[in-house]
Design a protein around this motif. Structure first.
Motif, PDB file in Angstrom:
ATOM      1  N   GLY A 285      -0.394  -1.016  11.369  1.00  0.00           N
ATOM      2  CA  GLY A 285      -1.657  -0.973  11.048  1.00  0.00           C
ATOM      3  C   GLY A 285      -1.651  -0.034   9.838  1.00  0.00           C
ATOM      4  O   GLY A 285      -0.828   0.087   9.017  1.00  0.00           O
ATOM      5  N   ALA A 286      -2.258   0.588   9.623  1.00  0.00           N
ATOM      6  CA  ALA A 286      -2.783   1.610   8.985  1.00  0.00           C
ATOM      7  C   ALA A 286      -2.087   2.863   9.475  1.00  0.00           C
ATOM      8  O   ALA A 286      -1.689   3.170  10.802  1.00  0.00           O
ATOM      9  CB  ALA A 286      -4.493   1.790   8.699  1.00  0.00           C
ATOM     10  N   ALA A 287      -2.151   3.684   8.372  1.00  0.00           N
ATOM     11  CA  ALA A 287      -0.929   4.863   8.730  1.00  0.00           C
ATOM     12  C   ALA A 287      -1.878   5.450   9.390  1.00  0.00           C
ATOM     13  O   ALA A 287      -3.644   5.940   9.336  1.00  0.00           O
ATOM     14  CB  ALA A 287      -0.961   5.940   7.565  1.00  0.00           C
ATOM     15  N   LYS A 288      -1.274   6.324  10.205  1.00  0.00           N
ATOM     16  CA  LYS A 288      -2.360   7.116  11.686  1.00  0.00           C
ATOM     17  C   LYS A 288      -1.836   8.857  11.153  1.00  0.00           C
ATOM     18  O   LYS A 288      -1.303   8.897  11.104  1.00  0.00           O
ATOM     19  CB  LYS A 288      -1.701   6.524  13.053  1.00  0.00           C
ATOM     20  CG  LYS A 288      -1.874   5.483  13.398  1.00  0.00           C
ATOM     21  CD  LYS A 288      -3.456   5.275  13.570  1.00  0.00           C
ATOM     22  CE  LYS A 288      -3.529   3.616  13.842  1.00  0.00           C
ATOM     23  NZ  LYS A 288      -4.620   3.026  13.388  1.00  0.00           N
TER      24      LYS A 288
ATOM     25  N   SER B  65       0.618  -0.851   0.120  1.00  0.00           N
ATOM     26  CA  SER B  65      -0.058  -0.173   0.024  1.00  0.00           C
ATOM     27  C   SER B  65       0.862   1.344   0.107  1.00  0.00           C
ATOM     28  O   SER B  65       0.497   2.230  -0.540  1.00  0.00           O
ATOM     29  CB  SER B  65      -1.092  -0.183   1.076  1.00  0.00           C
ATOM     30  OG  SER B  65      -0.431  -0.106   2.015  1.00  0.00           O
ATOM     31  N   PRO B  66       1.590   1.418   0.885  1.00  0.00           N
ATOM     32  CA  PRO B  66       2.632   2.658   0.577  1.00  0.00           C
ATOM     33  C   PRO B  66       3.380   3.122  -1.251  1.00  0.00           C
ATOM     34  O   PRO B  66       3.702   4.342  -1.453  1.00  0.00           O
ATOM     35  CB  PRO B  66       4.153   2.901   1.476  1.00  0.00           C
ATOM     36  CG  PRO B  66       3.521   1.829   3.003  1.00  0.00           C
ATOM     37  CD  PRO B  66       2.280   0.552   1.016  1.00  0.00           C
TER      38      PRO B  66
ATOM     39  N   ILE C 132      -5.064  20.732  -4.340  1.00  0.00           N
ATOM     40  CA  ILE C 132      -6.047  19.472  -3.852  1.00  0.00           C
ATOM     41  C   ILE C 132      -6.276  18.158  -3.969  1.00  0.00           C
ATOM     42  O   ILE C 132      -6.595  17.181  -2.478  1.00  0.00           O
ATOM     43  CB  ILE C 132      -7.257  20.193  -4.647  1.00  0.00           C
ATOM     44  CG1 ILE C 132      -7.139  21.458  -4.086  1.00  0.00           C
ATOM     45  CG2 ILE C 132      -8.714  19.665  -3.412  1.00  0.00           C
ATOM     46  CD1 ILE C 132      -8.537  22.567  -3.948  1.00  0.00           C
ATOM     47  N   ALA C 133      -5.887  17.863  -5.470  1.00  0.00           N
ATOM     48  CA  ALA C 133      -5.333  16.225  -5.840  1.00  0.00           C
ATOM     49  C   ALA C 133      -5.111  15.733  -4.613  1.00  0.00           C
ATOM     50  O   ALA C 133      -5.267  14.547  -4.368  1.00  0.00           O
ATOM     51  CB  ALA C 133      -5.975  15.679  -7.458  1.00  0.00           C
ATOM     52  N   THR C 134      -3.297  16.066  -4.467  1.00  0.00           N
ATOM     53  CA  THR C 134      -2.991  15.401  -3.996  1.00  0.00           C
ATOM     54  C   THR C 134      -3.355  15.417  -2.041  1.00  0.00           C
ATOM     55  O   THR C 134      -2.720  14.304  -1.649  1.00  0.00           O
ATOM     56  CB  THR C 134      -1.084  16.411  -4.273  1.00  0.00           C
ATOM     57  OG1 THR C 134      -1.134  16.115  -5.275  1.00  0.00           O
ATOM     58  CG2 THR C 134      -0.142  15.039  -3.090  1.00  0.00           C
ATOM     59  N   SER C 135      -3.587  16.391  -1.434  1.00  0.00           N
ATOM     60  CA  SER C 135      -4.188  16.173   0.072  1.00  0.00           C
ATOM     61  C   SER C 135      -4.418  15.325  -0.172  1.00  0.00           C
ATOM     62  O   SER C 135      -4.794  14.705   0.861  1.00  0.00           O
ATOM     63  CB  SER C 135      -4.273  17.932  -0.052  1.00  0.00           C
ATOM     64  OG  SER C 135      -3.200  19.106  -0.368  1.00  0.00           O
ATOM     65  N   ILE C 136      -5.839  15.430  -0.484  1.00  0.00           N
ATOM     66  CA  ILE C 136      -7.311  14.343  -0.862  1.00  0.00           C
ATOM     67  C   ILE C 136      -6.609  12.919  -0.739  1.00  0.00           C
ATOM     68  O   ILE C 136      -6.969  12.216   0.228  1.00  0.00           O
ATOM     69  CB  ILE C 136      -8.124  14.410  -1.660  1.00  0.00           C
ATOM     70  CG1 ILE C 136      -8.800  15.998  -1.607  1.00  0.00           C
ATOM     71  CG2 ILE C 136      -8.712  13.275  -1.713  1.00  0.00           C
ATOM     72  CD1 ILE C 136      -9.744  15.894  -2.629  1.00  0.00           C
ATOM     73  N   ASN C 137      -5.194  13.251  -0.899  1.00  0.00           N
ATOM     74  CA  ASN C 137      -4.536  11.276  -1.280  1.00  0.00           C
ATOM     75  C   ASN C 137      -3.666  10.934  -0.469  1.00  0.00           C
ATOM     76  O   ASN C 137      -4.041   9.901   0.337  1.00  0.00           O
ATOM     77  CB  ASN C 137      -3.800  11.193  -2.844  1.00  0.00           C
ATOM     78  CG  ASN C 137      -4.412  10.900  -3.713  1.00  0.00           C
ATOM     79  OD1 ASN C 137      -5.249   9.827  -4.393  1.00  0.00           O
ATOM     80  ND2 ASN C 137      -4.009  11.232  -5.232  1.00  0.00           N
ATOM     81  N   PHE C 138      -3.290  12.100   0.705  1.00  0.00           N
ATOM     82  CA  PHE C 138      -2.710  12.362   1.534  1.00  0.00           C
ATOM     83  C   PHE C 138      -3.787  12.132   2.786  1.00  0.00           C
ATOM     84  O   PHE C 138      -3.375  10.401   3.285  1.00  0.00           O
ATOM     85  CB  PHE C 138      -1.598  12.834   1.747  1.00  0.00           C
ATOM     86  CG  PHE C 138      -0.407  12.460   0.831  1.00  0.00           C
ATOM     87  CD1 PHE C 138       0.748  11.668   1.750  1.00  0.00           C
ATOM     88  CD2 PHE C 138       0.485  13.890  -0.349  1.00  0.00           C
ATOM     89  CE1 PHE C 138       1.525  11.855   0.882  1.00  0.00           C
ATOM     90  CE2 PHE C 138       1.272  13.003  -1.089  1.00  0.00           C
ATOM     91  CZ  PHE C 138       1.903  12.583  -0.733  1.00  0.00           C
ATOM     92  N   ILE C 139      -4.596  12.700   2.416  1.00  0.00           N
ATOM     93  CA  ILE C 139      -5.808  12.254   3.602  1.00  0.00           C
ATOM     94  C   ILE C 139      -6.211  10.824   4.019  1.00  0.00           C
ATOM     95  O   ILE C 139      -6.339  10.613   4.653  1.00  0.00           O
ATOM     96  CB  ILE C 139      -6.556  13.559   3.740  1.00  0.00           C
ATOM     97  CG1 ILE C 139      -6.075  15.277   4.047  1.00  0.00           C
ATOM     98  CG2 ILE C 139      -7.796  13.419   4.764  1.00  0.00           C
ATOM     99  CD1 ILE C 139      -6.242  16.213   3.476  1.00  0.00           C
ATOM    100  N   VAL C 140      -7.112  10.822   2.816  1.00  0.00           N
ATOM    101  CA  VAL C 140      -7.986   9.044   2.574  1.00  0.00           C
ATOM    102  C   VAL C 140      -6.483   8.395   2.816  1.00  0.00           C
ATOM    103  O   VAL C 140      -7.075   7.027   3.050  1.00  0.00           O
ATOM    104  CB  VAL C 140      -8.276   9.036   1.526  1.00  0.00           C
ATOM    105  CG1 VAL C 140      -8.890   7.799   0.833  1.00  0.00           C
ATOM    106  CG2 VAL C 140      -9.689  10.438   0.704  1.00  0.00           C
ATOM    107  N   SER C 141      -5.025   8.591   2.143  1.00  0.00           N
ATOM    108  CA  SER C 141      -4.417   7.132   2.712  1.00  0.00           C
ATOM    109  C   SER C 141      -4.626   7.009   3.995  1.00  0.00           C
ATOM    110  O   SER C 141      -3.580   5.832   4.588  1.00  0.00           O
ATOM    111  CB  SER C 141      -2.691   7.532   2.441  1.00  0.00           C
ATOM    112  OG  SER C 141      -2.764   8.504   3.255  1.00  0.00           O
TER     113      SER C 141
END
Length: 296
Positions: free
Chosen positions: A293-296, A207-208, A273-282
């Motif tokens: 586990g999943a990223a915190k 996933s990373p 914005i698109a890049t920020s959304i990807n990192f927030i959702v990640s």
């Protein structure tokens, strides 16, 4: 050399890069921001007009069409490209004789990916007299001008992007090499199928790497230009006029440099914005082994 001269020496060594960055990157960025608030055509003096360019963009039908085409392109080409890259990477992640040769041959097309020569070749392949029209009758499909039809022109660009999967494939392959073989062995003992292993082991551990490829793929897709310019030039009826091509036509077609600069800054905001959304959702799906586990 005295320790007091060390900072000066450091700046001296990086001065070629620093001068290049200031003159060729930072200064053009500042100039572009200024020009976005002016009326400028490259020949006459720039005239300050405030936010007129941005207000005009808000009512430009072709601007919204380019956004629609670009988002359609991004949302279709990036997932398809990454899916193909991951599939090929998994096929090449095998201990078979001559695998290094296969990897090299499959990666070779990526060395010329995005070039004008590839775009011209693609235009000939999907043209009315192209190679594709010699094959589709065997599948019961009528030949057509694939790049000259609004409903299929953008799809040819998407397929070209998916074909240029080499860089993403190499990154996926490196990620697959880092997954411990013991995980697959233990799951096999527990009776897990290959599909189960892929879903519960490969995807979480990878996933990373997937996040990295998604972010880079989205950024590159928003800036795509060469294929649309060479293959279709935005046609037919603006069905492939991606954002970068629309910006180019404004800048060097009608010489509305101020207007084009405003478009460039809007694109910067969209990509950010698109890049920020990807990192927030990640944080909901990216697994980091060190965190368990999943990223915190």
């Amino acid at each position: 050399m005295s320790r007091y001269n060390a900072p000066f020496a450091g700046f001296l060594f990086i001065s070629p890069w620093l001068i290049g960055f200031l003159l060729l990157q930072l200064w053009p960025i500042i100039q572009s921001f200024y020009l976005s608030f002016t009326d400028y055509n490259l020949l006459d003096q720039a005239h300050w007009i405030g936010t007129k360019n941005f207000r005009q963009i808000a009512h430009d039908r072709l601007f919204f069409n380019s956004l629609k085409v670009t988002f359609t392109y991004v949302l279709t080409s990036v997932p398809l490209k990454l899916a193909v890259a991951l599939l090929v990477a998994m096929l090449l992640n095998r201990a078979v004789r001559g695998i290094s040769i296969y990897r090299t041959l499959i990666y070779l097309p990526s060395l010329i990916g995005g070039s004008i020569a590839v775009a011209v070749l693609w235009r000939n392949i999907f043209g009315l007299d192209g190679f594709i029209n010699k094959i589709v009758p065997l599948l019961g499909i009528a030949p057509k001008n694939w790049i000259g039809t609004p409903t299929t022109a953008l799809a040819t660009l998407v397929i070209l992007t998916a074909w240029q999967f080499g860089s993403a494939m190499i990154i996926f392959l490196a990620g697959l090499k880092q997954i411990p073989a013991e995980l697959y062995e233990a799951s096999s003992v527990d009776g897990a199928s290959k599909l189960r292993q892929f879903v519960t082991i490969t995807l979480p551990m990878l996933s990373p790497v997937i996040l990295f490829n998604v972010v880079m793929g989205v950024i590159n897709a928003f800036q795509t230009f060469t294929s649309a310019f060479i293959i279709t030039n935005g046609g037919p009826v603006n069905s492939t006029e991606v954002y970068a091509l629309f910006l180019y036509k404004k800048a060097f077609g009608t010489f509305e440099m101020g207007y084009a600069s405003a478009l460039a800054w809007i694109l910067l905001v969209i990509v950010a914005i698109a890049t920020s959304i990807n990192f927030i959702v990640s944080k909901y799906w990216v697994f980091y082994e060190s965190e368990g586990g999943a990223a915190k």
